[in-house]
Design an enzyme around this catalytic site. Sequence first.
Site, mmCIF file in Angstrom:
data_model
loop_
_atom_site.group_PDB
_atom_site.id
_atom_site.type_symbol
_atom_site.label_atom_id
_atom_site.label_comp_id
_atom_site.label_asym_id
_atom_site.label_seq_id
_atom_site.Cartn_x
_atom_site.Cartn_y
_atom_site.Cartn_z
ATOM 1 N N GLY A 198 0.853 -1.145 0.116
ATOM 2 C CA GLY A 198 0.079 0.175 -0.197
ATOM 3 C C GLY A 198 0.689 1.152 -0.007
ATOM 4 C CB SER B 67 0.726 3.901 -5.898
ATOM 5 O OG SER B 67 1.676 3.502 -6.307
ATOM 6 C CB SER C 103 -0.435 -5.830 -7.351
ATOM 7 O OG SER C 103 0.153 -4.850 -8.190
ATOM 8 C CD GLU D 249 8.263 -2.809 -6.144
ATOM 9 O OE1 GLU D 249 8.203 -2.057 -5.042
ATOM 10 O OE2 GLU D 249 7.282 -3.070 -6.893
ATOM 11 C CD GLU E 168 9.171 7.895 -18.210
ATOM 12 O OE1 GLU E 168 8.861 7.202 -17.560
ATOM 13 O OE2 GLU E 168 9.050 7.524 -19.500
HETATM 14 C C1 FAD Z 1 2.058 -3.791 -12.650
HETATM 15 C C2 FAD Z 1 1.642 -2.444 -11.627
HETATM 16 C C3 FAD Z 1 1.906 -3.119 -10.338
HETATM 17 C C4 FAD Z 1 1.940 -2.067 -9.435
HETATM 18 N N1 FAD Z 1 1.655 -2.478 -8.170
HETATM 19 C C5 FAD Z 1 1.306 -1.663 -6.952
HETATM 20 C C6 FAD Z 1 1.526 -2.007 -5.658
HETATM 21 O O1 FAD Z 1 1.173 -3.138 -5.463
HETATM 22 N N2 FAD Z 1 1.218 -1.171 -4.741
HETATM 23 C C7 FAD Z 1 1.542 0.268 -4.915
HETATM 24 O O2 FAD Z 1 1.376 1.024 -3.961
HETATM 25 N N3 FAD Z 1 1.612 0.476 -6.320
HETATM 26 C C8 FAD Z 1 1.818 -0.253 -7.400
HETATM 27 N N4 FAD Z 1 1.757 0.213 -8.566
HETATM 28 C C9 FAD Z 1 1.772 1.854 -8.926
HETATM 29 C C10 FAD Z 1 3.013 2.077 -9.100
HETATM 30 O O3 FAD Z 1 3.994 2.513 -8.161
HETATM 31 C C11 FAD Z 1 2.840 3.523 -9.879
HETATM 32 O O4 FAD Z 1 2.120 3.502 -11.119
HETATM 33 C C12 FAD Z 1 4.231 4.326 -10.343
HETATM 34 O O5 FAD Z 1 4.911 4.738 -9.196
HETATM 35 C C13 FAD Z 1 3.887 5.687 -11.124
HETATM 36 O O6 FAD Z 1 2.943 6.274 -10.432
HETATM 37 P P1 FAD Z 1 1.892 6.867 -11.265
HETATM 38 O O7 FAD Z 1 0.999 5.655 -11.692
HETATM 39 O O8 FAD Z 1 0.939 7.824 -10.184
HETATM 40 O O9 FAD Z 1 2.257 7.673 -12.416
HETATM 41 P P2 FAD Z 1 2.815 9.352 -12.290
HETATM 42 O O10 FAD Z 1 3.620 9.467 -11.171
HETATM 43 O O11 FAD Z 1 1.606 10.228 -12.378
HETATM 44 O O12 FAD Z 1 3.535 9.299 -13.567
HETATM 45 C C14 FAD Z 1 2.801 9.677 -14.819
HETATM 46 C C15 FAD Z 1 4.085 9.801 -16.121
HETATM 47 O O13 FAD Z 1 4.887 10.950 -15.811
HETATM 48 C C16 FAD Z 1 6.368 10.647 -15.634
HETATM 49 N N5 FAD Z 1 6.725 11.529 -14.419
HETATM 50 C C17 FAD Z 1 6.290 11.625 -13.314
HETATM 51 N N6 FAD Z 1 7.171 12.440 -12.353
HETATM 52 C C18 FAD Z 1 8.366 12.492 -13.220
HETATM 53 C C19 FAD Z 1 9.687 13.056 -13.250
HETATM 54 N N7 FAD Z 1 10.052 13.841 -11.824
HETATM 55 N N8 FAD Z 1 10.688 13.019 -14.068
HETATM 56 C C20 FAD Z 1 10.295 12.571 -15.239
HETATM 57 N N9 FAD Z 1 9.202 12.032 -15.209
HETATM 58 C C21 FAD Z 1 7.983 11.900 -14.519
HETATM 59 C C22 FAD Z 1 6.163 9.037 -15.376
HETATM 60 O O14 FAD Z 1 7.426 8.609 -15.382
HETATM 61 C C23 FAD Z 1 4.943 8.742 -15.834
HETATM 62 O O15 FAD Z 1 5.484 8.454 -17.244
HETATM 63 C C24 FAD Z 1 1.812 -0.601 -9.743
HETATM 64 C C25 FAD Z 1 1.552 -0.339 -11.125
HETATM 65 C C26 FAD Z 1 1.977 -1.164 -11.839
HETATM 66 C C27 FAD Z 1 2.052 -0.782 -13.386
#
Ligand code: FAD
Length: 396
Positions: free
Chosen positions: A131, A133, A165, A248, A378
């Site tokens: 937990g 994100s 997940s 991880e 990124e």
């Molecule tokens: C298969 C999968 C399993 C997951 N499982 C879990 C889980 O079990 N528990 C959990 O807590 N989370 C989980 N996640 C979530 C994951 O950790 C987040 O999706 C990830 O950290 C990105 O956050 P966001 O989706 O909010 O994207 P955002 O942070 O909104 O990013 C959107 C885009 O902007 C880019 N970006 C953002 N900030 C920057 C920066 N400073 N510089 C350059 N580019 C940037 C990113 O690279 C991305 O392309 C999972 C995700 C996936 C795909």
Amino acid sequence: MTKSSTFRLSAREWLEANCPPAMRTPPPEGGIVWAGSRVHFDSTEQQQWFERMRDKGWFAPDWPVEYGGGGLDASDTRILEEELSRLRCRAPMINLGVWMIGPVLLASGSAEQKARHLPGMARGEVAWCQGFSEPGAGSDLASLSCRAERDGDSYVVNGSKIWTSYADRSDWMYALVRTDPAAGKHAGISMLLIDMTTPGVTVKPIDLISGKSHFCQVFFDNVRVPAENRVGAEGEGWQLARDLLGHERRAMSKFGDNNVPGVDFLALARQLLPLADTASRPLLAERVARAAMDEHAYKLTLQRAHEAGRAGQDVSGLVASFKYLHSEQNRERHELLMALAGNEALGWEGDPFDETLLKLTRQWLNSYTYTIAGGTSEIQLNILARRVLGLAASGG
Ligand SMILES: Cc1cc2nc3c(=O)[nH]c(=O)nc-3n(C[C@H](O)[C@H](O)[C@H](O)COP(=O)(O)OP(=O)(O)OC[C@H]3O[C@@H](n4cnc5c(N)ncnc54)[C@H](O)[C@@H]3O)c2cc1C
């Protein structure tokens, strides 16, 4: 014979005798065993492989025997991984406990937390979810707002976590929560272990465009968590999360191709290349060769890092690049297979000319998820630039 070669021989013999032949192939779609109280097996062989590895202590080979681990040192653990990979053995189960929170508890948990939680993880009896994100906190995880207020011997948790997940089949969650909103962004965060059956926890599965999804959103409505379930000191959550994300990323970069429901890249590329039109064939052939060489170079780099680490050298910078390299190379291989297969790879139902292609579209879409989970590519590049190469941050 050295200690290492004696261990290699005995591990090889044991695996050859105990890993059923059916478990030496990549799992089919949905064929991965998720450990926990609701574990499910598709076949007798799957169950045998699970139980034999569990009883050997090899779900967590490098953990102390008293916590249900195999008691192996780093060198023998690496040898075991090599032998598992040589025989193309599937991971007997997936368990975020063993991969992520377990190593953090081993290093920073209380004696009670270790005794209570580690054996269940090492035996695959308790499923854990992550937990971290939140709807407003992904890459910028430290901006999380899920609140935990101290009330006597408990914390009262309110807020929500997203993209969790397999939360719907997990027994426990390790969560980052804000315990002190007045402290700095990173300083006000703590880590809690939350029993998913606690009143006030609601899990809602998330549907995606691709249909099936293992993602959930988890809501906390006045959830009381005993204060003894806090890992480390109050406000230490960010440091613990950084340690955990390191585990991880390492786990993800070691997650061999044999464990991902997948295709044999080179075999399929060889099969598809002659079917490509003559104009694009040379370019595609060059990309296939480059992707195959990159994959080979990555494996050699893993080996080099291991040897250098054993020789006492600092390999942290190199290791920090692994998750990025592994997930991007995997994505490129799938991208390339899609380009080779052309419209034969479009869709995942119907009657393709080859059974393998039926799976390709899903696997191609899935290959992108590895470039996001555990921190996007990124963000990995930002980490490499700032922390490893020492480059100055530009804005943000
Ligand atoms: C298969 C999968 C399993 C997951 N499982 C879990 C889980 O079990 N528990 C959990 O807590 N989370 C989980 N996640 C979530 C994951 O950790 C987040 O999706 C990830 O950290 C990105 O956050 P966001 O989706 O909010 O994207 P955002 O942070 O909104 O990013 C959107 C885009 O902007 C880019 N970006 C953002 N900030 C920057 C920066 N400073 N510089 C350059 N580019 C940037 C990113 O690279 C991305 O392309 C999972 C995700 C996936 C795909």
